[in-house]
Design a protein around this motif. Sequence first.
Motif, PDB file in Angstrom:
ATOM      1  N   LEU A   1       0.823  -1.210   0.000  1.00  0.00           N
ATOM      2  CA  LEU A   1       0.000   0.000   0.000  1.00  0.00           C
ATOM      3  C   LEU A   1       0.860   1.264   0.000  1.00  0.00           C
ATOM      4  O   LEU A   1       0.417   2.330   0.455  1.00  0.00           O
ATOM      5  CB  LEU A   1      -0.957   0.020   1.200  1.00  0.00           C
ATOM      6  CG  LEU A   1      -2.003  -1.090   1.250  1.00  0.00           C
ATOM      7  CD1 LEU A   1      -2.860  -0.969   2.514  1.00  0.00           C
ATOM      8  CD2 LEU A   1      -2.900  -1.050   0.019  1.00  0.00           C
ATOM      9  N   GLY A   2       2.084   1.156  -0.512  1.00  0.00           N
ATOM     10  CA  GLY A   2       2.957   2.319  -0.586  1.00  0.00           C
ATOM     11  C   GLY A   2       3.498   2.783   0.752  1.00  0.00           C
ATOM     12  O   GLY A   2       4.016   3.904   0.856  1.00  0.00           O
ATOM     13  N   LEU A   3       3.399   1.951   1.778  1.00  0.00           N
ATOM     14  CA  LEU A   3       3.825   2.334   3.121  1.00  0.00           C
ATOM     15  C   LEU A   3       5.286   1.967   3.353  1.00  0.00           C
ATOM     16  O   LEU A   3       5.840   1.095   2.695  1.00  0.00           O
ATOM     17  CB  LEU A   3       2.962   1.629   4.170  1.00  0.00           C
ATOM     18  CG  LEU A   3       1.454   1.890   4.111  1.00  0.00           C
ATOM     19  CD1 LEU A   3       0.736   1.026   5.129  1.00  0.00           C
ATOM     20  CD2 LEU A   3       1.160   3.365   4.364  1.00  0.00           C
ATOM     21  N   ARG A   4       5.896   2.629   4.325  1.00  0.00           N
ATOM     22  CA  ARG A   4       7.214   2.242   4.805  1.00  0.00           C
ATOM     23  C   ARG A   4       7.162   2.174   6.335  1.00  0.00           C
ATOM     24  O   ARG A   4       6.343   2.831   6.973  1.00  0.00           O
ATOM     25  CB  ARG A   4       8.299   3.221   4.357  1.00  0.00           C
ATOM     26  CG  ARG A   4       8.153   4.617   4.918  1.00  0.00           C
ATOM     27  CD  ARG A   4       9.333   5.523   4.537  1.00  0.00           C
ATOM     28  NE  ARG A   4      10.573   5.049   5.125  1.00  0.00           N
ATOM     29  CZ  ARG A   4      10.990   5.370   6.352  1.00  0.00           C
ATOM     30  NH1 ARG A   4      10.248   6.133   7.127  1.00  0.00           N
ATOM     31  NH2 ARG A   4      12.145   4.910   6.800  1.00  0.00           N
ATOM     32  N   LEU A   5       8.044   1.383   6.898  1.00  0.00           N
ATOM     33  CA  LEU A   5       8.085   1.233   8.340  1.00  0.00           C
ATOM     34  C   LEU A   5       8.730   2.453   8.996  1.00  0.00           C
ATOM     35  O   LEU A   5       9.710   3.001   8.482  1.00  0.00           O
ATOM     36  CB  LEU A   5       8.889  -0.005   8.723  1.00  0.00           C
ATOM     37  CG  LEU A   5       8.338  -1.369   8.300  1.00  0.00           C
ATOM     38  CD1 LEU A   5       9.251  -2.474   8.822  1.00  0.00           C
ATOM     39  CD2 LEU A   5       6.929  -1.567   8.809  1.00  0.00           C
ATOM     40  N   ASP A   6       8.183   2.850  10.152  1.00  0.00           N
ATOM     41  CA  ASP A   6       8.896   3.802  10.985  1.00  0.00           C
ATOM     42  C   ASP A   6      10.260   3.217  11.352  1.00  0.00           C
ATOM     43  O   ASP A   6      10.401   1.997  11.488  1.00  0.00           O
ATOM     44  CB  ASP A   6       8.105   4.075  12.266  1.00  0.00           C
ATOM     45  CG  ASP A   6       6.968   5.063  12.065  1.00  0.00           C
ATOM     46  OD1 ASP A   6       6.738   5.474  10.910  1.00  0.00           O
ATOM     47  OD2 ASP A   6       6.304   5.406  13.054  1.00  0.00           O
ATOM     48  N   ASP A   7      11.230   4.087  11.541  1.00  0.00           N
ATOM     49  CA  ASP A   7      12.589   3.605  11.809  1.00  0.00           C
ATOM     50  C   ASP A   7      12.643   2.713  13.047  1.00  0.00           C
ATOM     51  O   ASP A   7      13.321   1.675  13.047  1.00  0.00           O
ATOM     52  CB  ASP A   7      13.540   4.792  11.982  1.00  0.00           C
ATOM     53  CG  ASP A   7      13.802   5.534  10.677  1.00  0.00           C
ATOM     54  OD1 ASP A   7      13.510   4.953   9.605  1.00  0.00           O
ATOM     55  OD2 ASP A   7      14.274   6.681  10.730  1.00  0.00           O
ATOM     56  N   GLU A   8      11.948   3.101  14.105  1.00  0.00           N
ATOM     57  CA  GLU A   8      12.022   2.303  15.339  1.00  0.00           C
ATOM     58  C   GLU A   8      11.254   0.990  15.199  1.00  0.00           C
ATOM     59  O   GLU A   8      11.611  -0.005  15.833  1.00  0.00           O
ATOM     60  CB  GLU A   8      11.535   3.115  16.529  1.00  0.00           C
ATOM     61  CG  GLU A   8      12.510   4.215  16.914  1.00  0.00           C
ATOM     62  CD  GLU A   8      12.213   4.849  18.249  1.00  0.00           C
ATOM     63  OE1 GLU A   8      12.881   4.511  19.242  1.00  0.00           O
ATOM     64  OE2 GLU A   8      11.299   5.699  18.300  1.00  0.00           O
ATOM     65  N   VAL A   9      10.230   0.967  14.379  1.00  0.00           N
ATOM     66  CA  VAL A   9       9.537  -0.290  14.112  1.00  0.00           C
ATOM     67  C   VAL A   9      10.446  -1.220  13.301  1.00  0.00           C
ATOM     68  O   VAL A   9      10.520  -2.424  13.572  1.00  0.00           O
ATOM     69  CB  VAL A   9       8.203  -0.038  13.380  1.00  0.00           C
ATOM     70  CG1 VAL A   9       7.541  -1.360  12.987  1.00  0.00           C
ATOM     71  CG2 VAL A   9       7.258   0.778  14.256  1.00  0.00           C
ATOM     72  N   ALA A  10      11.137  -0.660  12.311  1.00  0.00           N
ATOM     73  CA  ALA A  10      12.084  -1.466  11.535  1.00  0.00           C
ATOM     74  C   ALA A  10      13.183  -2.019  12.431  1.00  0.00           C
ATOM     75  O   ALA A  10      13.596  -3.184  12.290  1.00  0.00           O
ATOM     76  CB  ALA A  10      12.685  -0.619  10.409  1.00  0.00           C
ATOM     77  N   ALA A  11      13.662  -1.209  13.384  1.00  0.00           N
ATOM     78  CA  ALA A  11      14.688  -1.682  14.325  1.00  0.00           C
ATOM     79  C   ALA A  11      14.142  -2.791  15.206  1.00  0.00           C
ATOM     80  O   ALA A  11      14.844  -3.770  15.505  1.00  0.00           O
ATOM     81  CB  ALA A  11      15.186  -0.514  15.168  1.00  0.00           C
ATOM     82  N   ALA A  12      12.881  -2.669  15.628  1.00  0.00           N
ATOM     83  CA  ALA A  12      12.268  -3.706  16.457  1.00  0.00           C
ATOM     84  C   ALA A  12      12.134  -5.018  15.698  1.00  0.00           C
ATOM     85  O   ALA A  12      12.361  -6.106  16.255  1.00  0.00           O
ATOM     86  CB  ALA A  12      10.894  -3.235  16.937  1.00  0.00           C
ATOM     87  N   LEU A  13      11.773  -4.926  14.413  1.00  0.00           N
ATOM     88  CA  LEU A  13      11.639  -6.126  13.598  1.00  0.00           C
ATOM     89  C   LEU A  13      12.997  -6.811  13.416  1.00  0.00           C
ATOM     90  O   LEU A  13      13.115  -8.038  13.545  1.00  0.00           O
ATOM     91  CB  LEU A  13      11.041  -5.764  12.238  1.00  0.00           C
ATOM     92  CG  LEU A  13      10.780  -6.927  11.282  1.00  0.00           C
ATOM     93  CD1 LEU A  13       9.757  -7.894  11.852  1.00  0.00           C
ATOM     94  CD2 LEU A  13      10.314  -6.391   9.925  1.00  0.00           C
ATOM     95  N   GLU A  14      14.023  -6.005  13.140  1.00  0.00           N
ATOM     96  CA  GLU A  14      15.370  -6.562  12.977  1.00  0.00           C
ATOM     97  C   GLU A  14      15.848  -7.201  14.282  1.00  0.00           C
ATOM     98  O   GLU A  14      16.464  -8.275  14.273  1.00  0.00           O
ATOM     99  CB  GLU A  14      16.327  -5.452  12.540  1.00  0.00           C
ATOM    100  CG  GLU A  14      17.736  -5.920  12.242  1.00  0.00           C
ATOM    101  CD  GLU A  14      18.627  -4.803  11.732  1.00  0.00           C
ATOM    102  OE1 GLU A  14      19.856  -4.928  11.872  1.00  0.00           O
ATOM    103  OE2 GLU A  14      18.093  -3.795  11.214  1.00  0.00           O
TER     104      GLU A  14
END
Length: 478
Positions: free
Chosen positions: A269-282
């Motif tokens: 849907l053209g979205l990107r993860l917030d930086d802290e959410v991406a860090a949490a996923l990693e």
Amino acid sequence: MSFTDTDYTASDAVALAAAIRAGQLSPAEAVAHAFAAIDRVNPQLNAVILTMREAAEEQLRRLPANAPLRGVPVLLKDDCPTYAGVPMSFGCRAARGYVPAHDHEIVRRYQAAGMVIVGKTNLPEFSGNIATSPTLHGPTLNPWDARRSIGGSSGGAAAAVASGMVPVAYGNDGAGSIRIPASCGGLFGLRASRGRTPCGPVSSENWGGLVSHHALTRSVRDSALLLDLTDAPEAGALYAAPAKSGPYAEAATRDPRPLRIGVVTQPGLGLRLDDEVAAALEDAAALCRTLGHAVHASAFPLDASAFADAYVRIIAAYTALEVDAIAADTGRPADADGFEPVNLGLAEFGRSLSAPQLLAARNTVNSVARSLGAVFADVDILLTPVLPTLPPPMSALNVRGPDWRAFADEFMHGTVYTRPANAAGIPAMSVPLFQTTAGLPIGIQFMAPYGDETTLFELAGQLERARPWRHRVPPLHA
């Protein structure tokens, strides 16, 4: 030794039941602690919209002997789980005064387990939002940060459990409504497989089978035991999940086999993860690797835009059904004096859909089960964020504006990771593994094939032992 307020708010349901069995407190004292905790913190949070003190006294008089959760207080969300003789609002102004005549099957199972229902929690109208700010009862605040949403639709339940009012509260999940508030509230939240828990005796299904019923808890073991106590065939049910191989409470105590875990990073849907959410996923992926699991990239094999459009059509049709039913039953007009403007717009759109259009939408949504089934041939678990962003501001997902399409887009964006599990009917859980630098919780989602809650509870127990979260307490706490 007396059982203090601090002892109560620090105890999960299993520990509270054990204390009652040991004679450290009585069921009546446990319930009194619950009402005292509600009185202390609910005025600041607006999570509980009805206390059931007289009903609790009656339940205490007829508690079953030797029940596994005898005397443990629990809250109900003020929609699906009817409690005979107690008002239920659906979060809707037009429905005020409705009093159900029948107990929901899940209420009967809670009471058979010895739990005492002490009140009702706040929710958006018809549970049709992932924020909890209804016009009827006002907004529920997030005990971690009152400027941010607690999520929804089981937002009142999440705020009540996170703040220590009760150890466990009922929630239901039609697009993420257990997992999203669990993520925003730093809780464990599992949506069960389609047909795992009951939805009767009045309803045959909710949102065409997209909704499942379970709970929000602070511990994995509470969720596992409660699912053990509510998982059983229901007379006349449309769906029946596969029989479990053994108690979920036992599964939560043992490590899983080495798992193949697929990580979904791209939300669509053209979205990107917030930086802290991406860090949490990693971080979650790295934790799984250290625990011996094989982790690699994966994806949701679906057309995100077509899926979102079909989901909106199904929600709109069921919103029309609910608005029209309440208007007919109460004799009140279907207008903004009784209903949220967004839901009136969705209902109008739902009425405009032809039968073939609605069936086509259901076919699109149902096809997700086949798509995810193919993915699960190569992985045992899918790992994703719960939300693509941090808990949104309280102004998000406004139900009082005139633009229902903008609201629907916002809703679909917020549920981009959670909706596939509902469409496929599979179990999925939010695990509170991460906190931001500002202390906000971030939930990580794990999804399993249909009927495989056992593997989820094995993994959840392993994660909880490796990265315990019990010590985390929000600023607003009982």
